[in-house]
Design a protein around this motif. Structure first.
Motif, PDB file in Angstrom:
ATOM      1  N   TRP A   1       0.840  -1.193   0.000  1.00 13.10           N
ATOM      2  CA  TRP A   1       0.000   0.000   0.000  1.00 13.10           C
ATOM      3  C   TRP A   1       0.868   1.233   0.000  1.00 13.10           C
ATOM      4  CZ3 TRP A   1      -4.984  -0.966  -0.767  1.00 13.10           C
ATOM      5  CH2 TRP A   1      -5.463  -2.231  -0.438  1.00 13.10           C
ATOM      6  N   VAL A   2       0.373   2.264  -0.626  1.00  9.99           N
ATOM      7  CA  VAL A   2       1.038   3.556  -0.611  1.00  9.99           C
ATOM      8  C   VAL A   2       0.044   4.566  -0.061  1.00  9.99           C
ATOM      9  CG1 VAL A   2       2.035   5.394  -2.008  1.00  9.99           C
ATOM     10  CG2 VAL A   2       2.447   3.009  -2.627  1.00  9.99           C
ATOM     11  N   LYS A   3       0.463   5.330   0.914  1.00  8.30           N
ATOM     12  CA  LYS A   3      -0.380   6.384   1.458  1.00  8.30           C
ATOM     13  C   LYS A   3       0.339   7.699   1.207  1.00  8.30           C
ATOM     14  CE  LYS A   3      -2.568   8.067   5.664  1.00  8.30           C
ATOM     15  NZ  LYS A   3      -2.845   7.789   7.074  1.00  8.30           N
ATOM     16  N   ILE A   4      -0.360   8.599   0.526  1.00  9.48           N
ATOM     17  CA  ILE A   4       0.205   9.907   0.230  1.00  9.48           C
ATOM     18  C   ILE A   4      -0.576  10.941   1.026  1.00  9.48           C
ATOM     19  CG2 ILE A   4       0.639  11.632  -1.555  1.00  9.48           C
ATOM     20  CD1 ILE A   4       0.713   9.282  -3.575  1.00  9.48           C
ATOM     21  N   LYS A   5       0.135  11.721   1.803  1.00 10.03           N
ATOM     22  CA  LYS A   5      -0.503  12.770   2.595  1.00 10.03           C
ATOM     23  C   LYS A   5       0.253  14.059   2.339  1.00 10.03           C
ATOM     24  CE  LYS A   5      -1.884  13.969   7.266  1.00 10.03           C
ATOM     25  NZ  LYS A   5      -1.949  13.568   8.661  1.00 10.03           N
ATOM     26  N   ARG A   6      -0.477  15.088   1.944  1.00  6.73           N
ATOM     27  CA  ARG A   6       0.121  16.389   1.648  1.00  6.73           C
ATOM     28  C   ARG A   6      -0.725  17.495   2.266  1.00  6.73           C
ATOM     29  NH1 ARG A   6       4.535  14.339  -0.175  1.00  6.73           N
ATOM     30  NH2 ARG A   6       4.666  13.745  -2.326  1.00  6.73           N
ATOM     31  N   GLU A   7      -0.093  18.620   2.513  1.00  2.00           N
ATOM     32  CA  GLU A   7      -0.812  19.807   2.961  1.00  2.00           C
ATOM     33  C   GLU A   7      -0.608  20.886   1.914  1.00  2.00           C
ATOM     34  OE1 GLU A   7      -0.182  21.100   6.947  1.00  2.00           O
ATOM     35  OE2 GLU A   7      -0.074  19.044   7.693  1.00  2.00           O
ATOM     36  N   PHE A   8      -1.700  21.580   1.582  1.00  5.22           N
ATOM     37  CA  PHE A   8      -1.658  22.618   0.565  1.00  5.22           C
ATOM     38  C   PHE A   8      -2.176  23.926   1.144  1.00  5.22           C
ATOM     39  CE2 PHE A   8      -2.180  18.602  -1.656  1.00  5.22           C
ATOM     40  CZ  PHE A   8      -1.213  18.681  -2.631  1.00  5.22           C
ATOM     41  N   ASP A   9      -1.596  25.012   0.704  1.00  9.24           N
ATOM     42  CA  ASP A   9      -2.053  26.334   1.101  1.00  9.24           C
ATOM     43  C   ASP A   9      -3.145  26.762   0.127  1.00  9.24           C
ATOM     44  OD1 ASP A   9      -2.336  28.776   2.306  1.00  9.24           O
ATOM     45  OD2 ASP A   9      -0.551  29.648   1.377  1.00  9.24           O
ATOM     46  N   ALA A  10      -4.289  26.064   0.203  1.00 12.76           N
ATOM     47  CA  ALA A  10      -5.429  26.322  -0.686  1.00 12.76           C
ATOM     48  C   ALA A  10      -6.686  25.832   0.003  1.00 12.76           C
ATOM     49  CB  ALA A  10      -5.227  25.582  -2.005  1.00 12.76           C
ATOM     50  N   PRO A  11      -7.826  26.367  -0.365  1.00 15.81           N
ATOM     51  CA  PRO A  11      -9.080  25.874   0.209  1.00 15.81           C
ATOM     52  C   PRO A  11      -9.270  24.389  -0.125  1.00 15.81           C
ATOM     53  CG  PRO A  11      -9.438  27.958  -0.930  1.00 15.81           C
ATOM     54  CD  PRO A  11      -8.041  27.504  -1.268  1.00 15.81           C
ATOM     55  N   ILE A  12      -9.756  23.633   0.843  1.00 14.67           N
ATOM     56  CA  ILE A  12      -9.898  22.192   0.666  1.00 14.67           C
ATOM     57  C   ILE A  12     -10.814  21.849  -0.508  1.00 14.67           C
ATOM     58  CG2 ILE A  12     -11.784  21.926   2.333  1.00 14.67           C
ATOM     59  CD1 ILE A  12     -10.321  19.285   3.199  1.00 14.67           C
ATOM     60  N   GLU A  13     -11.843  22.652  -0.752  1.00 15.38           N
ATOM     61  CA  GLU A  13     -12.742  22.390  -1.891  1.00 15.38           C
ATOM     62  C   GLU A  13     -12.007  22.526  -3.223  1.00 15.38           C
ATOM     63  OE1 GLU A  13     -15.706  21.125  -2.155  1.00 15.38           O
ATOM     64  OE2 GLU A  13     -16.259  21.105  -0.037  1.00 15.38           O
ATOM     65  N   ASP A  14     -11.051  23.455  -3.304  1.00 15.25           N
ATOM     66  CA  ASP A  14     -10.270  23.605  -4.535  1.00 15.25           C
ATOM     67  C   ASP A  14      -9.376  22.388  -4.762  1.00 15.25           C
ATOM     68  OD1 ASP A  14     -11.452  26.069  -4.787  1.00 15.25           O
ATOM     69  OD2 ASP A  14      -9.619  27.231  -4.378  1.00 15.25           O
ATOM     70  N   VAL A  15      -8.741  21.912  -3.714  1.00 12.25           N
ATOM     71  CA  VAL A  15      -7.880  20.725  -3.828  1.00 12.25           C
ATOM     72  C   VAL A  15      -8.729  19.514  -4.208  1.00 12.25           C
ATOM     73  CG1 VAL A  15      -6.289  19.187  -2.604  1.00 12.25           C
ATOM     74  CG2 VAL A  15      -6.177  21.670  -2.216  1.00 12.25           C
ATOM     75  N   TRP A  16      -9.888  19.352  -3.583  1.00  9.17           N
ATOM     76  CA  TRP A  16     -10.793  18.245  -3.920  1.00  9.17           C
ATOM     77  C   TRP A  16     -11.152  18.296  -5.414  1.00  9.17           C
ATOM     78  CZ3 TRP A  16     -12.443  13.909  -1.593  1.00  9.17           C
ATOM     79  CH2 TRP A  16     -13.512  13.236  -2.175  1.00  9.17           C
ATOM     80  N   ALA A  17     -11.509  19.471  -5.891  1.00  5.57           N
ATOM     81  CA  ALA A  17     -11.894  19.624  -7.299  1.00  5.57           C
ATOM     82  C   ALA A  17     -10.746  19.262  -8.234  1.00  5.57           C
ATOM     83  CB  ALA A  17     -12.379  21.052  -7.568  1.00  5.57           C
ATOM     84  N   MET A  18      -9.526  19.606  -7.863  1.00  3.11           N
ATOM     85  CA  MET A  18      -8.381  19.299  -8.719  1.00  3.11           C
ATOM     86  C   MET A  18      -8.153  17.795  -8.866  1.00  3.11           C
ATOM     87  SD  MET A  18      -5.744  22.357  -7.783  1.00  3.11           S
ATOM     88  CE  MET A  18      -4.557  21.871  -9.032  1.00  3.11           C
ATOM     89  N   TRP A  19      -8.585  17.011  -7.879  1.00  4.79           N
ATOM     90  CA  TRP A  19      -8.451  15.552  -7.935  1.00  4.79           C
ATOM     91  C   TRP A  19      -9.680  14.866  -8.512  1.00  4.79           C
ATOM     92  CZ3 TRP A  19      -4.438  12.396  -7.501  1.00  4.79           C
ATOM     93  CH2 TRP A  19      -3.264  12.896  -6.928  1.00  4.79           C
ATOM     94  N   THR A  20     -10.815  15.544  -8.558  1.00  6.39           N
ATOM     95  CA  THR A  20     -12.058  14.867  -8.937  1.00  6.39           C
ATOM     96  C   THR A  20     -12.751  15.445 -10.174  1.00  6.39           C
ATOM     97  OG1 THR A  20     -13.336  16.242  -7.399  1.00  6.39           O
ATOM     98  CG2 THR A  20     -12.505  14.122  -6.567  1.00  6.39           C
ATOM     99  N   ASP A  21     -12.378  16.623 -10.619  1.00  6.89           N
ATOM    100  CA  ASP A  21     -12.940  17.219 -11.830  1.00  6.89           C
ATOM    101  C   ASP A  21     -11.981  16.901 -12.984  1.00  6.89           C
ATOM    102  OD1 ASP A  21     -13.165  19.137 -14.009  1.00  6.89           O
ATOM    103  OD2 ASP A  21     -14.542  20.238 -12.707  1.00  6.89           O
ATOM    104  N   PRO A  22     -12.411  16.080 -13.948  1.00 10.27           N
ATOM    105  CA  PRO A  22     -11.497  15.663 -15.015  1.00 10.27           C
ATOM    106  C   PRO A  22     -10.816  16.819 -15.753  1.00 10.27           C
ATOM    107  CG  PRO A  22     -13.503  14.362 -15.098  1.00 10.27           C
ATOM    108  CD  PRO A  22     -13.734  15.452 -14.081  1.00 10.27           C
ATOM    109  N   GLU A  23     -11.528  17.906 -16.009  1.00  8.25           N
ATOM    110  CA  GLU A  23     -10.915  19.023 -16.741  1.00  8.25           C
ATOM    111  C   GLU A  23      -9.836  19.719 -15.914  1.00  8.25           C
ATOM    112  OE1 GLU A  23     -11.289  19.404 -20.014  1.00  8.25           O
ATOM    113  OE2 GLU A  23     -12.521  17.608 -19.779  1.00  8.25           O
ATOM    114  N   LEU A  24     -10.047  19.873 -14.638  1.00  7.49           N
ATOM    115  CA  LEU A  24      -9.008  20.457 -13.769  1.00  7.49           C
ATOM    116  C   LEU A  24      -7.839  19.487 -13.618  1.00  7.49           C
ATOM    117  CD1 LEU A  24     -11.185  22.108 -10.974  1.00  7.49           C
ATOM    118  CD2 LEU A  24     -10.004  23.232 -12.881  1.00  7.49           C
TER     119      LEU A  24
END
Length: 101
Positions: free
Chosen positions: A7-30
């Motif tokens: 198993w690989v677990k990747i954990k990162r912290e970003f200086d961005a709103p969590i909804e924006d980060v979620w969208a970048m992983w789940t919206d195909p165009e982003l």
């Protein structure tokens, strides 16, 4: 080589709103705009972001000598917006079947 799963677990912290980060992983165009190593594009990103849904991603690199494509597929195991996204990933062919992935 053992039969034990790795198993690989990747954990990162970003200086961005969590909804924006979620969208970048789940919206195909982003996702297509940022994913992959430098020099590669993502012409295909198909995502059915629900538990049991599938994902298929293609990364492509063009050089003077040739064009190379790498295909990946996976299944979403956990989807808890906006804080947890768990999916499998394996290499496959452009048209994945049980025997190609």
């Amino acid at each position: 080589m053992s039969d034990q799963q790795s198993w690989v677990k990747i954990k990162r912290e970003f200086d961005a709103p969590i909804e924006d980060v979620w969208a970048m992983w789940t919206d195909p165009e982003l996702f297509k705009k940022w994913y992959g190593p430098m020099g590669m594009s993502v012409p295909t990103a198909e995502m059915d972001v629900v538990v049991g849904g599938t994902r298929k991603v293609c990364m492509k690199m063009t050089s003077p000598e040739r064009t190379m494509s790498m295909w990946f597929t996976g299944v979403y195991k956990e989807v808890r917006r906006p804080s947890r996204l768990v999916y499998t990933e394996s290499m496959c062919t452009e048209s994945p079947t049980r025997n190609s992935c």
